[in-house]
Design a protein around this motif. Structure first.
Motif, PDB file in Angstrom:
ATOM      1  N   LEU A 193       0.760  -1.158  -0.268  1.00 26.75           N
ATOM      2  CA  LEU A 193      -0.042  -0.002  -0.020  1.00 26.75           C
ATOM      3  C   LEU A 193       0.723   1.176   0.052  1.00 26.75           C
ATOM      4  CD1 LEU A 193      -2.969   1.143   0.210  1.00 26.75           C
ATOM      5  CD2 LEU A 193      -2.639   1.114   2.584  1.00 26.75           C
ATOM      6  N   ARG A 194       1.940   1.161   0.856  1.00 26.39           N
ATOM      7  CA  ARG A 194       2.832   2.405   0.865  1.00 26.39           C
ATOM      8  C   ARG A 194       3.291   2.655  -0.507  1.00 26.39           C
ATOM      9  NH1 ARG A 194       9.068   1.683   2.659  1.00 26.39           N
ATOM     10  NH2 ARG A 194       8.780   0.748   0.766  1.00 26.39           N
ATOM     11  N   VAL A 239       1.302  13.583  -7.915  1.00 32.23           N
ATOM     12  CA  VAL A 239       0.873  14.997  -7.542  1.00 32.23           C
ATOM     13  C   VAL A 239       1.774  15.981  -7.654  1.00 32.23           C
ATOM     14  CG1 VAL A 239      -0.567  15.907  -5.809  1.00 32.23           C
ATOM     15  CG2 VAL A 239      -1.052  13.698  -6.446  1.00 32.23           C
ATOM     16  N   VAL A 240       3.018  15.671  -7.112  1.00 27.36           N
ATOM     17  CA  VAL A 240       3.833  16.677  -6.669  1.00 27.36           C
ATOM     18  C   VAL A 240       4.336  17.138  -8.213  1.00 27.36           C
ATOM     19  CG1 VAL A 240       6.265  17.051  -6.147  1.00 27.36           C
ATOM     20  CG2 VAL A 240       4.670  15.760  -4.402  1.00 27.36           C
ATOM     21  N   PHE A 241       4.598  16.095  -9.007  1.00 29.17           N
ATOM     22  CA  PHE A 241       5.124  16.914 -10.311  1.00 29.17           C
ATOM     23  C   PHE A 241       3.990  17.437 -11.159  1.00 29.17           C
ATOM     24  CE2 PHE A 241       8.623  13.905  -9.661  1.00 29.17           C
ATOM     25  CZ  PHE A 241       9.622  14.732 -10.190  1.00 29.17           C
ATOM     26  N   VAL A 253      -0.315   5.287 -13.156  1.00 33.39           N
ATOM     27  CA  VAL A 253      -1.051   5.781 -11.962  1.00 33.39           C
ATOM     28  C   VAL A 253      -0.814   7.400 -12.127  1.00 33.39           C
ATOM     29  CG1 VAL A 253      -0.663   6.186  -9.628  1.00 33.39           C
ATOM     30  CG2 VAL A 253      -0.541   3.917 -10.301  1.00 33.39           C
ATOM     31  N   ILE A 297       3.670   0.896 -14.636  1.00 32.36           N
ATOM     32  CA  ILE A 297       2.369   1.107 -13.142  1.00 32.36           C
ATOM     33  C   ILE A 297       2.342   2.434 -12.810  1.00 32.36           C
ATOM     34  CG2 ILE A 297       1.466   0.335 -11.079  1.00 32.36           C
ATOM     35  CD1 ILE A 297       2.190  -2.543 -11.683  1.00 32.36           C
ATOM     36  N   ILE A 351       2.203   2.321  -3.380  1.00 33.15           N
ATOM     37  CA  ILE A 351       1.092   2.604  -4.288  1.00 33.15           C
ATOM     38  C   ILE A 351       0.672   4.024  -3.946  1.00 33.15           C
ATOM     39  CG2 ILE A 351      -1.331   2.544  -4.739  1.00 33.15           C
ATOM     40  CD1 ILE A 351      -0.967  -0.512  -4.165  1.00 33.15           C
ATOM     41  N   ILE A 352       0.689   4.350  -2.795  1.00 36.08           N
ATOM     42  CA  ILE A 352       0.652   5.850  -2.291  1.00 36.08           C
ATOM     43  C   ILE A 352       1.737   6.567  -2.681  1.00 36.08           C
ATOM     44  CG2 ILE A 352      -0.081   7.550  -0.225  1.00 36.08           C
ATOM     45  CD1 ILE A 352      -1.379   5.134   1.122  1.00 36.08           C
ATOM     46  N   VAL A 353       2.853   6.104  -2.469  1.00 31.62           N
ATOM     47  CA  VAL A 353       4.189   6.992  -2.959  1.00 31.62           C
ATOM     48  C   VAL A 353       4.043   7.456  -4.410  1.00 31.62           C
ATOM     49  CG1 VAL A 353       6.544   6.647  -3.350  1.00 31.62           C
ATOM     50  CG2 VAL A 353       5.647   6.152  -1.041  1.00 31.62           C
ATOM     51  N   LEU A 354       3.609   6.332  -5.155  1.00 28.51           N
ATOM     52  CA  LEU A 354       3.634   6.687  -6.722  1.00 28.51           C
ATOM     53  C   LEU A 354       2.623   7.696  -6.863  1.00 28.51           C
ATOM     54  CD1 LEU A 354       3.368   2.971  -8.472  1.00 28.51           C
ATOM     55  CD2 LEU A 354       5.205   4.570  -8.260  1.00 28.51           C
ATOM     56  N   SER A 355       1.450   7.596  -6.237  1.00 28.82           N
ATOM     57  CA  SER A 355       0.450   8.474  -6.514  1.00 28.82           C
ATOM     58  C   SER A 355       0.919   9.904  -6.037  1.00 28.82           C
ATOM     59  CB  SER A 355      -0.852   8.325  -5.758  1.00 28.82           C
ATOM     60  OG  SER A 355      -1.739   9.172  -5.676  1.00 28.82           O
ATOM     61  N   SER A 356       1.457  10.000  -4.681  1.00 34.25           N
ATOM     62  CA  SER A 356       1.893  11.189  -4.216  1.00 34.25           C
ATOM     63  C   SER A 356       2.921  11.971  -5.172  1.00 34.25           C
ATOM     64  CB  SER A 356       1.898  11.408  -2.750  1.00 34.25           C
ATOM     65  OG  SER A 356       3.372  10.619  -2.552  1.00 34.25           O
ATOM     66  N   LEU A 357       3.824  11.393  -5.738  1.00 33.16           N
ATOM     67  CA  LEU A 357       4.901  11.751  -6.332  1.00 33.16           C
ATOM     68  C   LEU A 357       4.121  12.197  -7.665  1.00 33.16           C
ATOM     69  CD1 LEU A 357       7.896   9.021  -6.380  1.00 33.16           C
ATOM     70  CD2 LEU A 357       7.519  11.260  -5.030  1.00 33.16           C
ATOM     71  N   ILE A 412      13.358   4.384  -7.642  1.00 39.00           N
ATOM     72  CA  ILE A 412      13.417   4.134  -6.313  1.00 39.00           C
ATOM     73  C   ILE A 412      12.898   2.798  -6.323  1.00 39.00           C
ATOM     74  CG2 ILE A 412      12.108   5.071  -4.377  1.00 39.00           C
ATOM     75  CD1 ILE A 412      12.090   7.608  -5.718  1.00 39.00           C
TER      76      ILE A 412
END
Lengths: 261, 188, 608
Positions: free
Chosen positions: B7-8, B18-20, B73, B69, B10-16, B60
């Motif tokens: 889960l972590r 968002v940042v970009f 995402v 993936i 997946i959330i990292v992918l998603s939030s990265l 990473i």
């Protein structure tokens, strides 16, 4: 209101199909008709605010213009024998066929954005993810994981604003030269990315502490279903575009993608 | 190697992503207009920025599938944020991600050197170009321009996503936040 | 429970454990034996040899110095380590009599709920209602029941009016209430509070603590509370667990004896003492001095200094203790509690900055609405007010980061906008809430050198000044570390050290103690204090009135973009108490105790 209630998965599918369908044409009339139809469709069936729509649409006018002049300047075939010469300026010749193709590409940018705006302006992010889970069988682990990251959007926007102020206070002035610009870019990116990763780890722990196991068998507070209405809207959109093709063909304009490479 | 997605991760992918997306907003507002006046060619120059998330994430997280993936995402996140390219972006992202993924697969997910990352950027560039050729109707342009665009896009992919991506990820690793990710374990 | 009573085992969760009666005691909400934690297999352990238990129905307070692994311990006890976060855990943990490893994933969540420190990152949905629904869905709550459960739990935490609101638009305090509602929706028997209020302002902190206390009582919840700031929690704690910096438990017992016998130890560890205890200690010192000077019977003061009773830990207990003193001693205590501070005689009455009728609008609304103020050399001004009052906006206007729509700002008599950016930054420093936002270099050393290099100083001088600053701020050991990799306290020191070049006369600080522990906060305040004494001016945004009382010469209350009060802290506490409540400010404890004592004295006078 209908477009808002349209099942997001079916809505997305309809728009992707429409885009692919419209990628097949190289004449200006089909996309123009389709654009008119799409606008009618958008405002007829959804309560979409004009201002918002124009705000989303305007940048593509500029982009479309870029496609037009590039296609005029660098056409695939500019054989003056093939069609009528529209105008000539030194060695620069624009023939009718080229002009039509260029116009077509420009209009294609516009119709694609108009189609996208249907989705963007009438779809709630949470319902979209719920639908991907419930209709497209996306695993809850992915759907909720993506939402958890998406949730940080307003937070990162605010953080970026503070970063800009904070760096200014430190005496970072407007950077000149691409190397310094790159460094400035990194100075924003690193704190944001670092905080994104920390927050992701925390929210993952928090979700697990709330009993989230990622299992597929779960109940849903909001259940999204696909009904005949959803398919009707899909048929309406694609049927409308097909009709545009038919009209344009009747008028003798239709030009198909002929597998040019 | 543990190929299960946590889960972590997946959330990292998603939030990265968002940042970009947020950083794009800052830097590409002016860029977009410029691209309009420069035509598709102007867009090619910065095209590599679209793959940077997947290159960074693959570098990473280092798992089979990370590139494709993460790019997908990122596409979903862009749609959630309201990118006016719309749902078709998910398809585009998937195709781009496949390009980078193919390169990592060819290296059997063992090497994440600068060279591999740059080639992965080129992989995304090539795949996305084929898709873009069809979707944006590049068939209407002269062959010379099309080839020039492809070359520029590949260079952009190698430099912006490969090289810049690695630079950012390495700088990020130095902050210590990636302590529990494969990238940090390899650095030891 | 003492360590000796338990068997220390080194086995990991996965090892099968024979079920003994003691281990399977379900009256123990949580039990840990021989617990050890490390993030990497060969790293130094974060926690070592922990034996601890929380009994059903208990309220346990877990204390320890910053960075000692309190949160890690809480996460181990609830199974987040090692199941949610990569880590190496040894020893045994059982929850309500069942070993952790025997639980299905997701089941523990129905026994123990957690409220986290970082309120931004503990939700995954966009709206309040969706987040509760997410929790309900996780235990497969039938859909038909969801609606009324959502209403019920939101009612319990008082968020029903916000049911359809976006979570990111809620205040920090409301977000923590939502986290509580989530735990209620999961029908947990126990709550772990991991510094839930350390990022909240004191007003929201008290509201949250009151809500938790009330809910725990009503729902019969067991509580494990981790918090730096004890004042709102110490009153409900049955038991105290104290950790030292090495990650072991050094005290396990009743709260009062700890603060009676281990105060020196607590101070050395940087553990925040209850404010009531601090006040009592200060009073005891002062009273004995007064006693000697005025020859009042010294027995009265021995009473408060060291008696057989437990030390006061809450405001209520301190008040009770003071009330038990003879009347004349009470009167003395009263005057000592609220000393009349002599207004600082400014070394020079030099005006730094003058703002006149500032107006700043955002989306048509006046966020700053006609603000005029003056900042002078050698002055420490606190800027206070409720959330959204416009405090940060005002500070950013005054430092020239944003331009006002109306009004003007004079810096040393010259319009702010006539200064070059570089001159402005040399005069005004700004300390941001989150130290990380200010970092721009890859190492601590470069971070400090950055500002100096900008000033065009020779590299040699830069290096010598950096070395000097490193020593002054105790950063030498980590000079080559990445700024982001430092501890909270180090980050704060670095960010302040990097901002403070000697030329800056005016310092703006936006909640500089936010998220910092007692030790780091005190250090920072002392640092700023020395700057003020050297003739600089400080404008500090804060929510904490204890700091205002301790340091500020002047306090400005801002609300809805307008100044409601501008004057001395003492007169705000005593003469404008109604302003405090209206603006969500909490009176410093010495004044509130004094106020209540005074009332009692007046009433008691008639009774005696």
């Amino acid at each position: 209101m209908m477009l808002r209630d349209w099942n997001p998965s079916i809505k997305g599918l309809a728009i992707i199909l429409a885009v692919i369908l419209l990628s097949l044409t190289f004449d200006p009339v089909t996309p123009l008709l389709a654009l008119a139809f799409t606008i009618l469709f958008t405002f007829g069936l959804g309560r979409v605010p004009w201002r918002k729509w124009l705000l989303g649409f305007a940048p593509f006018l500029i982009m479309g213009f870029g496609y037009v002049w590039t296609a005029l300047l660098f056409p695939r075939s500019a054989d003056p024998a093939a069609s009528a010469v529209l105008w000539q300026w030194g060695s620069f010749i624009v023939i009718e066929a080229t002009f039509h193709q260029a116009l077509s590409l420009g209009l294609r940018v516009l119709i694609f954005s108009a189609l996208s705006l249907i989705f963007i302006l009438t779809t709630d992010p949470v319902r979209f993810m719920l639908s991907l889970m419930q209709q497209c069988k996306l695993s809850p682990k992915w759907a909720y994981g993506i939402l958890a990251g998406y949730r940080f959007l307003p937070f990162f926007k605010e953080e970026l604003r503070i970063l800009q102020h904070a760096h200014r206070m430190r005496g970072v002035e407007r950077e000149r030269g691409w190397k310094n610009k790159l460094r400035a870019w990194k100075r924003y990116a690193i704190p944001l990315l670092a905080s994104a990763i920390r927050k992701s780890e925390r929210v993952a722990a928090a979700m697990i502490s709330k009993g989230f196991s990622g299992r597929r068998d779960r109940t849903y507070y909001t259940e999204l279903r696909v009904t005949w209405k959803d398919w009707l809207l899909l048929a309406l959109l694609l049927g409308g575009i097909t009709l545009c093709y038919y009209l344009s063909w009747k008028l003798g304009y239709t030009q198909w993608y002929r597998g040019q490479l | 190697m543990n190929n299960q997605w946590k889960l972590r991760d997946i959330i990292v992918l998603s939030s990265l992503s968002v940042v970009f997306a947020v950083i794009y907003l800052l830097f590409l507002q002016v860029g977009n207009v410029l691209v309009g006046f420069m035509g598709p060619m102007g867009y090619e120059v910065i095209f590599g920025i679209w793959f940077i998330v997947s290159i960074i994430a693959a570098y990473i997280i280092r798992k089979p599938g990370a590139a494709v993936i993460s790019e997908t995402v990122a596409g979903v996140v862009e749609v959630l944020i309201g990118n006016a390219v719309g749902p078709i972006l998910i398809v585009s992202a998937l195709i781009q991600g496949l390009g980078a993924e193919a390169v990592f697969a060819a290296s059997r997910y063992r090497s994440y050197s600068t060279k591999v990352l740059m080639v992965a950027g080129v992989g995304s560039a090539v795949f996305s170009f084929i898709w873009g050729y069809f979707r944006s109707g590049f068939g209407a342009y002269s062959l010379g321009l099309v080839i020039a665009m492809l070359v520029v896009r590949c260079i952009s992919g190698a430099l912006i996503s490969g090289l810049l991506g690695k630079w950012i990820a390495d700088a990020l690793a130095k902050t210590g936040v990636l302590r529990s990710f494969p990238i940090a374990k390899e650095r030891k | 429970m003492t360590a000796g009573q338990l068997l220390a085992t080194g086995r990991s969760h996965s090892a099968s454990v024979p079920a003994g009666d003691d281990q399977h005691d379900s009256r123990k909400a949580i039990m840990a034996e021989g617990l050890a934690l490390a993030f990497e297999e060969h790293d130094a352990p974060v926690l070592a040899n922990i034996d601890a238990a929380v009994h059903d129905g208990e309220t346990v307070l877990l204390l320890g110095p910053s960075g000692c692994g309190k949160s890690s311990l809480a996460f181990c006890l609830t199974g987040l380590y090692p199941y949610a976060i990569d880590s190496h855990v040894e020893g045994r943990v059982s929850i309500y009599g069942k070993p952790l490893a025997d639980y299905e994933s997701g089941d523990i969540a129905q026994l123990i709920g957690i409220v986290f420190q970082d309120f931004e990152s503990q939700f995954c949905m966009l709206r309040v209602e969706e987040e509760i629904a997410f929790c309900l869905e996780n235990w497969n709550c039938p859909r038909a029941d969801m609606d009324h459960i959502i209403r019920e739990v939101l009612d319990k935490v008082g968020l029903n009016d916000w049911r359809h609101a976006f979570i990111h638009e809620l205040s920090g305090g409301m977000k923590q209430k939502l986290a509580l509602a989530c735990a209620l929706a999961l029908r947990t028997r126990m709550l772990v509070l991991d510094e839930p209020t350390s990022n909240l302002d004191p007003y929201a902190r008290r509201q949250f603590a009151n809500l938790v206390t009330e809910l725990a009582l009503k729902e019969g919840l067991t509580l494990l509370i981790i918090e730096h700031q004890l004042d709102d929690w110490i009153g409900i704690a049955n038991r105290l667990l104290v950790m030292d910096a090495d990650g072991t438990i050094v005290y396990d017992g009743l709260p009062a004896p700890y603060f009676k016998h281990h105060v020196a130890e607590a101070k050395a560890h940087g553990i925040w003492l209850p404010r009531a205890l601090e006040l009592q200690q200060a009073l005891a010192e002062d009273l004995s001095m007064v006693g000697k000077a005025t020859d009042v019977s010294s027995r009265d003061f021995a009473d408060i200094a060291e008696d057989a009773d437990d030390p006061p830990l809450t405001e209520q207990q301190l008040l009770a203790k003071l009330s038990s003193l003879p009347r004349d001693a009470q009167a003395t205590a009263l005057s000592l509690l609220t000393p009349l501070k002599t207004k600082r005689s400014y070394t020079e009455d030099r005006v730094f900055l003058q703002a006149h009728e500032l107006v700043f609008r955002r989306k048509g609304r006046a966020v700053i609405d006609g603000v005029s103020l003056t900042l002078r050399a050698g002055e420490w001004v606190a800027l206070v007010g409720p959330n959204g009052a416009g405090k940060s906006t005002l500070a950013s206007l005054l430092s020239g980061l944003t331009q006002p729509d109306e009004g003007n700002i004079l810096l040393q008599g010259i319009h702010l906008h006539r200064y070059a950016e570089r001159e402005l930054r040399a005069f005004i420093g700004y300390v941001f809430q989150n130290p990380e936002h200010q970092f721009i270099a890859d190492t601590v050393r470069d971070e400090l050198a950055f500002g100096l290099r900008r000033q065009g100083i020779s590299e040699e001088d830069v290096q010598s000044q950096v070395t000097d600053t490193l020593t002054r701020f105790r950063l030498t050991k980590i000079a080559d570390a990445n700024p982001f990799a430092l501890s909270q306290g180090q980050k704060r020191r670095l960010s302040v050290a990097a901002v403070l070049t000697d030329s800056q006369q005016l310092l703006m600080c936006d909640e500089p103690t936010y998220g910092q522990d007692a030790y780091a906060s005190k250090q920072l305040m002392d640092m700023l204090h020395s700057r003020v004494q050297a003739g600089s001016a400080v404008l500090m945004i804060t929510h904490d009135m204890e700091w205002v009382e301790a340091y500020a010469d002047r306090v400005i209350v801002l609300s809805e973009g307008q100044i409601r009060y501008d004057g001395s802290p003492a007169s705000l506490w005593t003469e404008h108490a109604s302003l405090l409540e209206a603006n969500h400010l909490r009176m410093p404890m010495n004044y509130s105790v004094a106020g209540r004592l005074r009332t009692q004295l007046a009433e008691g006078g008639e009774r005696r």
